[in-house]
Design a protein around this motif. Structure first.
Motif, mmCIF file in Angstrom:
data_model
loop_
_atom_site.group_PDB
_atom_site.id
_atom_site.type_symbol
_atom_site.label_atom_id
_atom_site.label_comp_id
_atom_site.label_asym_id
_atom_site.label_seq_id
_atom_site.Cartn_x
_atom_site.Cartn_y
_atom_site.Cartn_z
ATOM 1 N N PRO A 282 0.527 -1.131 -0.151
ATOM 2 C CA PRO A 282 0.445 -0.008 0.253
ATOM 3 C C PRO A 282 0.624 1.453 -0.403
ATOM 4 C CG PRO A 282 -0.024 -1.346 2.155
ATOM 5 C CD PRO A 282 1.081 -1.881 1.105
ATOM 6 N N HIS A 283 0.335 2.599 -0.742
ATOM 7 C CA HIS A 283 1.237 3.354 -1.152
ATOM 8 C C HIS A 283 0.033 4.678 -0.888
ATOM 9 C CE1 HIS A 283 1.010 4.172 -5.251
ATOM 10 N NE2 HIS A 283 0.695 2.503 -5.564
ATOM 11 N N VAL A 284 1.063 5.938 -0.832
ATOM 12 C CA VAL A 284 -0.145 7.182 -0.164
ATOM 13 C C VAL A 284 1.091 8.219 -1.763
ATOM 14 C CG1 VAL A 284 -1.143 6.402 1.482
ATOM 15 C CG2 VAL A 284 0.637 8.476 1.059
ATOM 16 N N MET A 285 1.608 7.748 -1.995
ATOM 17 C CA MET A 285 2.575 8.411 -2.529
ATOM 18 C C MET A 285 2.448 8.267 -3.983
ATOM 19 S SD MET A 285 5.067 9.610 -5.548
ATOM 20 C CE MET A 285 6.639 9.315 -4.353
ATOM 21 N N LYS A 286 2.144 9.049 -5.556
ATOM 22 C CA LYS A 286 1.700 9.015 -6.283
ATOM 23 C C LYS A 286 2.172 9.478 -7.695
ATOM 24 C CE LYS A 286 -1.526 8.443 -10.071
ATOM 25 N NZ LYS A 286 -2.048 7.141 -10.471
ATOM 26 N N SER A 287 3.248 10.555 -7.347
ATOM 27 C CA SER A 287 3.920 11.041 -8.467
ATOM 28 C C SER A 287 4.444 12.407 -8.364
ATOM 29 C CB SER A 287 3.533 11.401 -9.581
ATOM 30 O OG SER A 287 2.547 12.879 -10.079
ATOM 31 N N VAL A 288 6.041 13.518 -8.160
ATOM 32 C CA VAL A 288 6.586 14.492 -7.468
ATOM 33 C C VAL A 288 5.929 14.875 -9.466
ATOM 34 C CG1 VAL A 288 8.248 15.643 -6.760
ATOM 35 C CG2 VAL A 288 7.132 13.398 -6.019
ATOM 36 N N LYS A 289 5.187 16.264 -9.471
ATOM 37 C CA LYS A 289 5.347 16.698 -10.614
ATOM 38 C C LYS A 289 7.121 18.090 -10.691
ATOM 39 C CE LYS A 289 3.181 20.947 -12.222
ATOM 40 N NZ LYS A 289 2.200 21.333 -12.112
ATOM 41 N N ALA A 290 6.905 17.844 -11.990
ATOM 42 C CA ALA A 290 8.562 18.897 -12.572
ATOM 43 C C ALA A 290 8.275 20.128 -11.987
ATOM 44 C CB ALA A 290 8.670 18.521 -13.726
ATOM 45 N N ARG A 291 9.631 20.788 -11.616
ATOM 46 C CA ARG A 291 9.637 22.520 -11.450
ATOM 47 C C ARG A 291 8.753 23.352 -12.721
ATOM 48 N NH1 ARG A 291 14.180 23.798 -7.028
ATOM 49 N NH2 ARG A 291 13.358 21.907 -5.015
ATOM 50 N N THR A 292 9.027 22.855 -13.674
ATOM 51 C CA THR A 292 8.304 23.545 -14.953
ATOM 52 C C THR A 292 8.376 22.658 -15.183
ATOM 53 O OG1 THR A 292 10.526 22.667 -16.040
ATOM 54 C CG2 THR A 292 10.529 24.893 -14.047
ATOM 55 N N GLY A 293 6.493 23.155 -16.490
ATOM 56 C CA GLY A 293 6.036 22.182 -17.441
ATOM 57 C C GLY A 293 5.219 21.181 -16.049
ATOM 58 N N ASP A 294 4.421 20.305 -17.110
ATOM 59 C CA ASP A 294 3.262 19.780 -16.627
ATOM 60 C C ASP A 294 3.663 18.569 -16.265
ATOM 61 O OD1 ASP A 294 1.347 21.842 -16.670
ATOM 62 O OD2 ASP A 294 1.066 21.359 -18.304
ATOM 63 N N GLY A 295 4.529 17.854 -16.100
ATOM 64 C CA GLY A 295 5.371 16.488 -16.152
ATOM 65 C C GLY A 295 5.346 15.947 -14.472
ATOM 66 N N SER A 296 5.805 14.885 -14.813
ATOM 67 C CA SER A 296 6.418 14.330 -13.840
ATOM 68 C C SER A 296 7.747 14.135 -13.509
ATOM 69 C CB SER A 296 5.422 13.454 -13.128
ATOM 70 O OG SER A 296 4.602 13.296 -12.900
ATOM 71 N N VAL A 297 8.824 14.387 -12.254
ATOM 72 C CA VAL A 297 9.776 13.388 -12.312
ATOM 73 C C VAL A 297 10.043 12.525 -11.454
ATOM 74 C CG1 VAL A 297 10.837 15.468 -12.618
ATOM 75 C CG2 VAL A 297 10.168 14.687 -10.525
ATOM 76 N N ILE A 298 9.406 11.819 -10.275
ATOM 77 C CA ILE A 298 9.270 10.641 -10.055
ATOM 78 C C ILE A 298 7.359 9.894 -10.217
ATOM 79 C CG2 ILE A 298 9.137 9.480 -7.874
ATOM 80 C CD1 ILE A 298 11.606 12.011 -7.300
ATOM 81 N N GLN A 299 7.087 9.070 -10.145
ATOM 82 C CA GLN A 299 6.335 8.554 -10.637
ATOM 83 C C GLN A 299 7.049 7.183 -9.794
ATOM 84 O OE1 GLN A 299 4.341 9.671 -12.694
ATOM 85 N NE2 GLN A 299 2.351 7.939 -11.850
ATOM 86 N N TYR A 300 6.070 6.651 -8.692
ATOM 87 C CA TYR A 300 5.396 5.755 -8.118
ATOM 88 C C TYR A 300 5.270 3.956 -9.015
ATOM 89 C CZ TYR A 300 4.449 2.745 -4.389
ATOM 90 O OH TYR A 300 5.196 1.731 -3.712
ATOM 91 N N LYS A 301 6.611 2.945 -8.869
ATOM 92 C CA LYS A 301 5.986 2.191 -9.179
ATOM 93 C C LYS A 301 6.011 1.282 -8.313
ATOM 94 C CE LYS A 301 10.650 3.196 -12.502
ATOM 95 N NZ LYS A 301 11.493 2.352 -12.936
ATOM 96 N N PRO A 302 4.055 0.534 -9.145
ATOM 97 C CA PRO A 302 3.354 -0.686 -7.862
ATOM 98 C C PRO A 302 3.937 -1.516 -7.251
ATOM 99 C CG PRO A 302 2.002 0.476 -9.047
ATOM 100 C CD PRO A 302 3.407 1.087 -9.745
#
Length: 677
Positions: free
Chosen positions: A543-563
């Protein structure tokens, strides 16, 4: 160090040397010589020990010593001027410059759809320079304006944890009236100013408080630990950091990079002017797996049902609920009651408020009961026991029993020594599926007895551990409890103050843990995780509550949780089938009134009620279910302390959460009359 100093020093050394030479040699025989004839008488075997000769020797020694001293000084001056000039220049520069730090806004915390759960807001903050400490009148005026004791203002200004040259925080979130008064009377408040800073903002108050956690000023222990850590995040005394929940667990993501301004100061440390400046960088935004709408429904339902139980005369002191996507471990909602508002910690929490949040009388509002509350499971343990007993050969798919409402070890119905089924009038003839549907305790007493006579050492406990009981699930939140799976060794050591016969593991202990009683302790998170394994027919996702970390610029993610699949609980499909039939019967067959709360939901559901006795007058109610029954997606569990039963309390909370997920609220509000085991 100037080169002219070297010239002066060299001249001084030369002058001293000339004086010494003159004194030594200038007093010897001159050009004119007085001769009286003959030779001077001389003592046989003697030596020249005249005062003039002794004086001359001493002067030579003094000249050597003085010359040596000045040679050392000259060498040191040469080293300082030519060899270490850059180093001393840097030291001189550092003596007249200081670095002032500016805190950075923390990253926001968002739900899975980008809705803001935690953000930042502007805050008008009164700050003062250290020089204000020298003016008692100014401090008194400032204290009166802010409505603070003068001693409190003094302590705030004395606090240099934000930096020696940094302005000291006196009061946050001041009113516009205070700002205007300070601005209109600068002569009264020299060294005092108003800065616009950012403070943590919780727009929904208590929503998801136990998940997001709260922030606070860095403690000395935390500062020391950060200095010894290799995380790459550097802290200074006075920094605000996450203390619990997601704020703490993902501190390295949410913490920004502080700004730095280099200033010139005089010998007393007074700032003269600014040199260079680096703007602060805010932390990264963090997306959670929570769904804001489902989270709201979970918290509202939990509080609503607790209040309804209290209206009926039950204490209903606390409760919790969690919803998990069993296909990947994402936590969709997590709520614990009583709760608190993280806003209480912004700018520092009052002592009285902290005492309330930490008190037993208030039922520990800071405790996240989903992961840290440890309770007996009651009958929600029975699906796990059934699967283990089938696999271990204690029972088979054709096993049947007859329940009269009373059971003892020898099958003697006339004996006064034995245990009741929760349904004291008896369930009659039952098989595995119906025994699970109606939660017949006699079935599970017989399973406990079967294990006692089997050759399988602690098979019940091994099965529980196989489902993850007795250890943390690994959820990405701090403070998770491990629960307890009692064994013979544990009992012997734990009950060291009772007679040996009572310390030994007995057959009755087997029977107790098979119905979720005795010394068994579990968390709601553990049980929901175990039901995810049942729903998935084996696979247990962390079980986890983190889904992703948003990049500081743009709309992308720099970290995506891997189940991550932690383990697989392997049982035959036929075993899973019979347990599924029994759990479907709980929803649609156990009680007609109870079923009405589920037939108004389009998807089919499988679930289990539970009522666990504790050391209180009223038991604990449980309910855990998964849906859709044929292709499970969600597992939801709830428990409630000091109520009548799980079917009359926790079941309603689980139904409301399913209603929020599928957009089909429970419109049948006639209360079920069933009690459950």
């Amino acid at each position: 160090m100037d080169f002219s100093l070297l010239v002066i020093a060299a001249c001084a050394v030369l002058a001293v040397a000339l004086v010494v030479v003159f004194l030594v040699y200038g007093r010897s025989e001159g050009t004119f010589k007085f001769d009286i004839g003959g030779s001077a008488p001389r003592a046989a075997g003697g030596s020249d020990e005249s005062a003039e000769k002794t004086f001359s020797s001493r002067l030579v020694g003094l000249a050597v010593a003085v010359g040596g001293v000045f040679t050392v000084l000259l060498g040191r001056l040469w080293s300082m001027q030519l060899v270490s000039s850059d180093e001393y220049a840097q030291q001189a520069e550092s003596n007249r410059t200081r670095t002032v730090y500016t805190s950075a806004p923390r990253g926001r915390i968002l739900d899975r759809n980008g809705e803001e759960i935690v953000g930042n807001r502007p805050s008008l903050t009164v700050v003062a320079e250290s020089s204000v400490l020298d003016d008692e009148v100014e401090m008194q005026l400032l204290a009166s304006l802010l409505g603070m004791p003068c001693q409190a203002v003094r302590r705030k200004i004395q606090d240099s944890s934000e930096g020696a040259q940094s302005a000291r925080t006196v009061c946050v979130d001041v009113s516009r009236r205070v700002v205007a008064f300070i601005g209109e009377h600068p002569a009264l408040f020299p060294g005092v100013s108003v800065q616009q800073r950012t403070q943590r903002s919780y727009p929904y108050g208590t929503l998801a408080a136990h998940v997001v956690g709260y922030t606070g000023t860095l403690t000395s222990d935390q500062l020391k630990a950060s200095q010894e850590s290799s995380s790459g995040v550097s802290y200074r005394s006075g920094d605000v950091v996450g203390q619990t929940g997601v704020e703490s667990r993902y501190e390295s993501v949410l913490q920004g990079v502080r700004g730095e301004t280099t200033v010139y100061v005089d010998s007393s440390g007074t700032v003269l002017e600014e040199s260079t400046s680096i703007a602060p960088q805010s932390g990264s935004d963090l997306f959670l797996t929570l769904d804001l709408n489902v989270q709201k429904a979970a918290e509202e339902s939990l509080e609503k049902v607790i209040m309804q139980m209290r209206d009926k005369g039950y204490p209903a002191s606390s409760g919790s609920v969690v919803a998990v996507d069993c296909t990947n471990g994402e936590v969709i909602a997590m709520a614990s009651y009583p709760t608190y508002s993280p806003n209480m910690f912004v700018g520092g929490i009052a002592t009285a408020d902290w005492d309330t949040l930490s008190s037993e009388d208030a039922n520990y509002p800071l405790l996240n009961r989903v992961i840290a509350g440890q309770f007996p499971s009651g009958s929600t343990i029975k699906p796990l026991v059934t699967l283990g007993a089938l696999k271990d050969g204690i029972i088979d798919l054709s096993s049947t029993w007859y329940c009269t409402g009373w059971w003892n070890w020898n099958g003697d119905q006339s004996s006064n020594v034995g245990m009741n089924c929760w349904w004291k009038s008896g369930h009659g003839a039952v098989d595995i599926a119906s025994g699970l549907t109606y939660s017949c305790d006699v079935v599970y007493y017989e399973i406990g007895k079967g294990y006692w006579y089997s050759s399988i050492d602690e098979g019940i406990q091994a099965n529980f551990r196989n489902f993850g009981l007795g250890s943390a699930t690994g959820i990405d939140l701090a403070g998770e409890a491990e629960g307890r799976v009692p064994t013979a060794e544990w009992k012997w050591n734990y009950w060291s103050n009772v007679p040996d016969e009572q310390r030994s593991w007995q057959g009755g202990d087997n029977c107790n843990i098979c119905i979720g009683q005795g010394d068994l302790l579990v968390t709601l998170m553990q049980m929901v995780d175990a039901y995810c394994a049942i729903a998935n027919r084996g696979t247990v996702w962390r079980p986890h509550v983190m889904k992703s970390v948003k990049a500081r610029t743009g709309d992308g993610s720099v970290i995506q949780y891997k189940p991550k699949a932690d383990s697989t609980v392997e049982f035959s499909d036929s075993y899973y089938d019979v347990v599924k039939r029994g759990m479907s019967g709980v929803i649609y067959e156990e009680d007609a009134v109870q079923a009405r709360h589920w037939t108004n939901l389009d998807v089919k559901v499988c679930g289990k009620t539970g009522t666990a006795q504790r050391n209180t007058e009223n038991p604990m109610g449980w309910f855990i279910a998964y849906a859709p029954a044929d292709d499970p997606k969600y597992v939801i569990g709830a428990n409630m302390d000091e109520v009548l039963s799980g079917a009359t309390s926790a079941m309603y909370v689980v139904r409301d959460v399913f209603g929020a997920i599928y957009g089909q609220p429970d419109d049948y509000m006639v209360e079920s009359t069933v009690a459950d085991g």
